[in-house]
Motif scaffolding. Sequence first.
Motif, PDB file in Angstrom:
ATOM      1  N   ASN A 580     -63.948  49.631  77.653  1.00  0.00           N
ATOM      2  CA  ASN A 580     -62.753  48.904  78.088  1.00  0.00           C
ATOM      3  C   ASN A 580     -62.808  47.434  77.685  1.00  0.00           C
ATOM      4  N   HIS A 581     -64.012  46.835  77.700  1.00  0.00           N
ATOM      5  CA  HIS A 581     -64.092  45.414  77.353  1.00  0.00           C
ATOM      6  C   HIS A 581     -63.793  45.193  75.869  1.00  0.00           C
ATOM      7  N   THR A 584     -60.164  45.363  75.248  1.00  0.00           N
ATOM      8  CA  THR A 584     -59.363  44.165  75.563  1.00  0.00           C
ATOM      9  C   THR A 584     -59.354  43.200  74.391  1.00  0.00           C
ATOM     10  N   HIS A 585     -60.464  43.098  73.650  1.00  0.00           N
ATOM     11  CA  HIS A 585     -60.490  42.235  72.467  1.00  0.00           C
ATOM     12  C   HIS A 585     -59.544  42.772  71.392  1.00  0.00           C
ATOM     13  N   HIS A 588     -55.993  42.051  72.584  1.00  0.00           N
ATOM     14  CA  HIS A 588     -55.648  40.635  72.449  1.00  0.00           C
ATOM     15  C   HIS A 588     -55.204  40.321  71.021  1.00  0.00           C
ATOM     16  N   GLN A 601     -54.483  35.323  76.116  1.00  0.00           N
ATOM     17  CA  GLN A 601     -54.982  35.918  77.355  1.00  0.00           C
ATOM     18  C   GLN A 601     -54.895  34.930  78.499  1.00  0.00           C
ATOM     19  N   SER A 604     -57.779  38.977  83.028  1.00  0.00           N
ATOM     20  CA  SER A 604     -58.080  40.363  82.697  1.00  0.00           C
ATOM     21  C   SER A 604     -58.914  40.994  83.789  1.00  0.00           C
ATOM     22  N   VAL A 606     -61.756  44.186  83.655  1.00  0.00           N
ATOM     23  CA  VAL A 606     -62.444  45.202  82.876  1.00  0.00           C
ATOM     24  C   VAL A 606     -63.263  46.032  83.858  1.00  0.00           C
ATOM     25  N   LEU A 611     -58.420  49.082  82.245  1.00  0.00           N
ATOM     26  CA  LEU A 611     -58.431  47.662  81.912  1.00  0.00           C
ATOM     27  C   LEU A 611     -57.043  47.099  82.200  1.00  0.00           C
ATOM     28  N   ARG A 612     -57.031  45.832  82.553  1.00  0.00           N
ATOM     29  CA  ARG A 612     -55.773  45.116  82.795  1.00  0.00           C
ATOM     30  C   ARG A 612     -55.828  43.828  81.995  1.00  0.00           C
ATOM     31  N   PHE A 613     -54.705  43.476  81.359  1.00  0.00           N
ATOM     32  CA  PHE A 613     -54.700  42.328  80.455  1.00  0.00           C
ATOM     33  C   PHE A 613     -53.419  41.532  80.663  1.00  0.00           C
ATOM     34  N   GLU A 713     -51.576  47.411  81.321  1.00  0.00           N
ATOM     35  CA  GLU A 713     -52.683  48.200  81.832  1.00  0.00           C
ATOM     36  C   GLU A 713     -52.934  49.335  80.856  1.00  0.00           C
TER      37      GLU A 713
END
Length: 890
Positions: A580-581, A584-585, A588, A601, A604, A606, A611-613, A713
């Motif tokens: 999940n981390h 996120t990258h 992004h 961003q 977030s 994780v 994941l939520r961003f 999400e």
Amino acid sequence: MSARSDAAARGRPGGMDIARHFLAFFQERGHVVVPSASLVPAGDPTLLFTNAGMVQFKDVFLGLERRSYARAATVQRCLRVSGKHNDLETVGPSPRHHTLFFMLGNFSFGDYFKREAIAYAWEFVTRELGLAADRLVMTVYQDDDEAFQHWRALGVGADRIHRMGERTNFWSMGDVGPCGPTSELHYDWGPERCTCGRPDCGVPLDNDCGRWLEIWNLVFMQFNQAPDGTRTRLPRPGVDTGMGLERIAAVVQDAPTNYDTDLFAPVMDRVQRLLGHTDAERRAAIVPYRVIADHGRAATFLIADGVTPGNEGREYVLRMILRRAMRFGRRAGFRRPFLGEVAEVVIEQFGEEFDELVRRREFIMKMVEAEEERFAQTLSGGLERLAEVVAAVRARGETTLSGADVFRLYDTYGFPVEMTRDVAREEGLGVDEEGFRAAMEEQRRRSRAAAALPGEGATTADDAALAGLPETEFIGYRREAAPATVVAILRGGRRVEEAAAGDDVVVVLDRTPFYAEAGGQVGDMGALRARGLRVDVTDTRRLAPGVTGHLGRVVSGRLRVGQRVRATIDADRRAAIRRNHTATHLLHKALQEVLGEHALQRGSLVAPDRLRFDFTHTGPLSPQQREAIERRVYEQVLEARPVRARLTSLDEARRLGAMALFGEKYGERVRVVEIVGYSRELCGGTHVANTAEIGAFAITGESSAAAGIRRLEAVTGWGAYDRARAVERLLAEVAAVLRTSPADLLERARRLAEQVTRPQGRVTDDRVDMRLALTTSVDDIQIKVAKVDGVDHETLRSVGDRLRGRNGSGVFVAAGVVNGRVNLVVMVTPDLHARGVRADALIHALTSRLGGSGGGRPELAQGGGKDPARLEEVLRAVPSEVRRLLGQTP
């Protein structure tokens, strides 16, 4: 001729020329030129904004951080909106005060001290800028003989060096910590500029006389102040200086005010062209011109630094700056949006030195234009209503606006109290602040009836319990289990030597594979084991800088300080977090590719299951954008790109184009996580070794997190697989209910929809006389209100459905009068519930105004009232009630 061209014609340097000259001067003298920090202080919750050049060096002066250099020079953008001279209402009438300004500063961290700092300042202003020595007057702290003698050694006469008291010439960071005397340089404009009228006019009077202008402040950090007020000398004293660029530009360009320099002239010239004013009309409206120039510049830089208009903290300050500029624009003659034009000039003027302005141009323009459009209707109606209130106060022979009137303007019309104060002051009237606060408190008291969301529990420890704890070595990037030594045990917030089975504890180890919650990534779970001992770790948190706490419970055995244990994380959980981390990258970068570079961003989460961003963007994503973003992420997963991490300097990371996160503070050494060939970010979290390990990716939802902030999400890996299977099962079950196959489900649904909407009974579009009473927005929340008389709640629910239509998000209210009683129905889309906007809470607020009651669920509620005469007023109050539920404070 503008100030820019006029300065050039007279052979005088422009404002940014002075800034560049300043940096070059100090670079030649061994100083490292450090880029301006953001207006949002990184890692400093005590400040709303960067308000001085030393803010980014605060930890260096406190001894908490070391840099590779001992001398630095900066041109720091700063923002001040409170204090002796910087309340918003002083900006415009004052010729020299601003919200945003640029601070030129040179700094010494235990290197040179008073002699060199004074000599550098004297050389720069007299030789480099060419200021006449006899126009300069100095001040020193009352007993600082050392600084006095250094000025004398440069040939400054004793009659031009004034000893001043602690109020003006002693600086401290707070009640405790580094502090020291100061020496100021003042410029004498000449007796013709005197505004105090005193025969003894001079700097020592400290009376803000227009003749004297403080241009440079040299702070000598010489002492450490203890809580009892005693001061001891620092072993390595430092220097912190600050010279306002706007002020020194006014002096060098011989400008009557700061606003007559080339730093403001381009904006004011554009405003004049837009309004078609003559020079005489511009002079007559000089206060609005100044406000627009100052506030437009401040708002542009704030948005470039990631701040968006909102209802709390720095977001609220930005909103007030923009709205005050709009009000003064109206006074100057604008009747259409104009702040976008102002922002464009600011970007053109300062984009070379501050490239974030250029990179985020599109987002800045969208934000400014959206806020201007959002407030236009409120401004017009609020000013008209305020004019009526002012007239009524004057007719009664009074001099103060009542707290009730001020609150009503805010509550019913959405007119900010700051703006009411501003207008009242211009009209020579006061504001009943106590009455306003009482009305606000009564509103808050009513709102406390709403249920509070439960908060997360936290384990705390006092400073004594954490004192002396060594830093924990993190070894979890490559290891999931390792031997370690227990260095401390906390129970109930206090240090203990041992703990028994059943005790809830926080354990500190000398080394750990457990990742402490940071950067949006949740803390690890796992266990600490030894012979006869097991501690289940349920969370991992940072107790103090560098100190990791393992929160958990002793399941068996006794835990003792000094004991050797084996620390083992939950490896499957960590693997899910890694997926999940890294996702996120990818997300992004994909957002920036699809939406633009403004999509930065802003927060977030994780976790192992999702994941939520949160990111900056002005509106909901279109289905096409969402699909494109998801596809871009999937492409990188299928490309099987290697993921690498390395430590490097912050400067090198910036040169590599690594993205830094909003509000995060970084040291000189940073960790860069690179998805090879795709993205680079500064990040301390755990990641997969290859994007292929993510397996699958799916966006599960989108909503608004705040004004100008969107939230996505998503799930990866097994979470994405489970979601796909759940959707597949749901389609099969729905198809079975409708007696069709999943492949034919859409066509079957269309036929059913046609049957449902076909005219039947008494509830049809053409037989309900619906009047749209209100359509507006609060922040980014759409609000629609309709009035339909003579119908029951069932019909009102149908009207609510029609209001909602195809709108994916919003608040929808349908109301009407039948048999002398008011009926109301409220609908609120689910994405707004987490922000505090719920139909059951809103119906309660509206019906209580009507002498009635109501109830329901967060998404749908209904009620009634006994006072039909107040219905129109209550419907107009819907936006203010939504603001209250959002938690907006004046």
